[in-house]
Design an enzyme around this catalytic site. Sequence first.
Site, PDB file in Angstrom:
ATOM      1  N   ARG A 100      15.373  45.943  58.000  1.00 14.10           N
ATOM      2  CA  ARG A 100      15.414  44.568  57.490  1.00 14.10           C
ATOM      3  C   ARG A 100      14.679  44.542  56.157  1.00 14.10           C
ATOM      4  NH1 ARG A 100      17.668  39.477  57.177  1.00 14.10           N
ATOM      5  NH2 ARG A 100      16.650  37.985  58.564  1.00 14.10           N
ATOM      6  N   GLU A 112      21.604  29.188  59.607  1.00 14.26           N
ATOM      7  CA  GLU A 112      20.910  28.298  58.658  1.00 14.26           C
ATOM      8  C   GLU A 112      21.769  27.080  58.324  1.00 14.26           C
ATOM      9  OE1 GLU A 112      17.828  28.723  56.954  1.00 14.26           O
ATOM     10  OE2 GLU A 112      17.350  30.477  58.166  1.00 14.26           O
ATOM     11  N   ASP A 166      31.571  43.645  42.149  1.00  9.08           N
ATOM     12  CA  ASP A 166      30.496  42.654  42.232  1.00  9.08           C
ATOM     13  C   ASP A 166      31.111  41.360  42.754  1.00  9.08           C
ATOM     14  OD1 ASP A 166      28.606  40.577  41.489  1.00  9.08           O
ATOM     15  OD2 ASP A 166      27.669  42.079  40.193  1.00  9.08           O
ATOM     16  N   SER A 211      20.786  36.970  50.133  1.00 15.92           N
ATOM     17  CA  SER A 211      20.603  36.613  51.543  1.00 15.92           C
ATOM     18  C   SER A 211      19.223  36.034  51.865  1.00 15.92           C
ATOM     19  CB  SER A 211      20.840  37.865  52.409  1.00 15.92           C
ATOM     20  OG  SER A 211      19.789  38.792  52.209  1.00 15.92           O
ATOM     21  N   GLN A 244      21.059  45.701  55.267  1.00 13.22           N
ATOM     22  CA  GLN A 244      20.768  45.991  56.681  1.00 13.22           C
ATOM     23  C   GLN A 244      22.044  46.061  57.538  1.00 13.22           C
ATOM     24  OE1 GLN A 244      17.785  44.031  59.755  1.00 13.22           O
ATOM     25  NE2 GLN A 244      19.613  42.764  59.619  1.00 13.22           N
ATOM     26  N   LYS A 267      26.427  29.051  51.947  1.00 10.28           N
ATOM     27  CA  LYS A 267      27.102  29.689  53.082  1.00 10.28           C
ATOM     28  C   LYS A 267      28.042  28.705  53.785  1.00 10.28           C
ATOM     29  CE  LYS A 267      25.584  34.002  53.500  1.00 10.28           C
ATOM     30  NZ  LYS A 267      26.415  35.171  53.814  1.00 10.28           N
ATOM     31  N   ALA A 273      25.587  39.277  49.929  1.00 11.58           N
ATOM     32  CA  ALA A 273      25.048  37.942  49.662  1.00 11.58           C
ATOM     33  C   ALA A 273      23.693  38.045  48.986  1.00 11.58           C
ATOM     34  CB  ALA A 273      24.874  37.166  50.970  1.00 11.58           C
ATOM     35  N   THR A 294      26.041  31.842  58.865  1.00 12.26           N
ATOM     36  CA  THR A 294      24.643  31.867  59.302  1.00 12.26           C
ATOM     37  C   THR A 294      24.213  30.614  60.066  1.00 12.26           C
ATOM     38  OG1 THR A 294      22.362  31.754  58.469  1.00 12.26           O
ATOM     39  CG2 THR A 294      24.066  31.104  56.936  1.00 12.26           C
TER      40      THR A 294
END
Length: 326
Positions: free
Chosen positions: A186, A128, A59, A85, A13, A155, A83, A126
């Site tokens: 998304r 998170e 990669d 993700s 995205q 992360k 990621a 993030t």
Amino acid sequence: MKKKALITGVAGQDGAYLSKFLLAKGYEVLGLARDLTAVNFENLDFLNVREKITFVNGDMADEESLRKIIAEHQPDEVYNLAAQSFVGASWEQAKLTTEVNSLGVLYLLTAIKDFSPKTKFYQASTSEMFGDSHTEGLQTEETPFHPKSPYAISKLYAYWMTVNFRESYGMFCANGILFNHESPIRGLRFVTRKISDGVARIKLGLAEEIRLGNLDSKRDWGFAGDYVKAMWLMLQQEKPDNYILSTGVTHSIRDFLNVAFEHVGINDWERYVKIDPQFNRPVELYALHGKNDKAKKVLGWESEVGFEELVKMMVDADVERLSKNK
Ligand code: NDP
Ligand code: GDP
């Protein structure tokens, strides 16, 4: 001379929106992809940028491929968006998540240090990493971290490694601590897109229900197209730093359902939503809510697309996409 940017996760995205943004600024965009014969071009085609990107094969879990790419291209800027993700998958794929999201960043930073130390580096960190915000109020760059998933932990390693390369070697390494940001491209596993796609299917008679987990979680949802601009702005500053990007407004999944269903003329959405425990997580993160004062003040950035506009944009795009394929 055109500036050269390498975007990892280019077909995701944010990679697609960032490519569009940088191409419009006159950049040469190199896009890292794992298998050049099997790239899913859907997002890049949606934004009409596929043909303008030079793809390079690498990669995040393969250090050698990253070293080769950095040594050969010596880009002005690297945006590390690649990621694993999806938080929900990170419990079952904790090792893979760590290899890609943590070690991959170490490999990339080391390659930049060894072959192209003037390259500016952006890390996709993030919200998170903070854990829940319902007790502490809005999260800021100074809020202590309390990651609640293997994804968030992976992360957090990358966040600190980015800071550490800045402090140890004087490299230009910035962290964007991004709250959830969504768009018509998304990934379909994320709750917003799962809902916009599901609502469109119900509207078009292609499905009868949407199966979801916890509807009471709250997220600070912004629009991906707004957020990529700030990624670039972070690398145009005199000094590298860490910045929160958020809208400053938080909504529950119920709020998202309300707006999405109402937009297609359905007012009794409870009839169509089934609670399915398979979508619950071992540990839930109930609320995220970010304070974006620093990005506003230093970068001059603001999130523009509001919550209702975002939901409607996503539902409209899914209705259009599914109507074409019907
Ligand atoms: P996506 O999942 O859409 O894109 C991630 C990309 O990473 C995909 O293109 C994927 O490629 C690629 N990728 C995965 N594993 C590897 C690997 N081993 N090597 C190379 N590429 C790989 O994520 P978003 O665009 O939504 O997010 C961008 C970044 O921002 C991610 O790091 C995410 O964790 C972070 N982030 C996102 C937020 C959000 O709300 N969207 C919030 C905060 C942070 P493939 O197609 O091959 O799988
Ligand atoms: P996240 O914030 O990166 O985990 O983004 P998601 O969109 O995956 O999840 C946001 C919130 O929605 C979390 O609290 C999930 O528990 C909740 N949720 C409820 N039902 C679902 C579902 O069916 N799928 C996903 N992905 N999340 C769900």
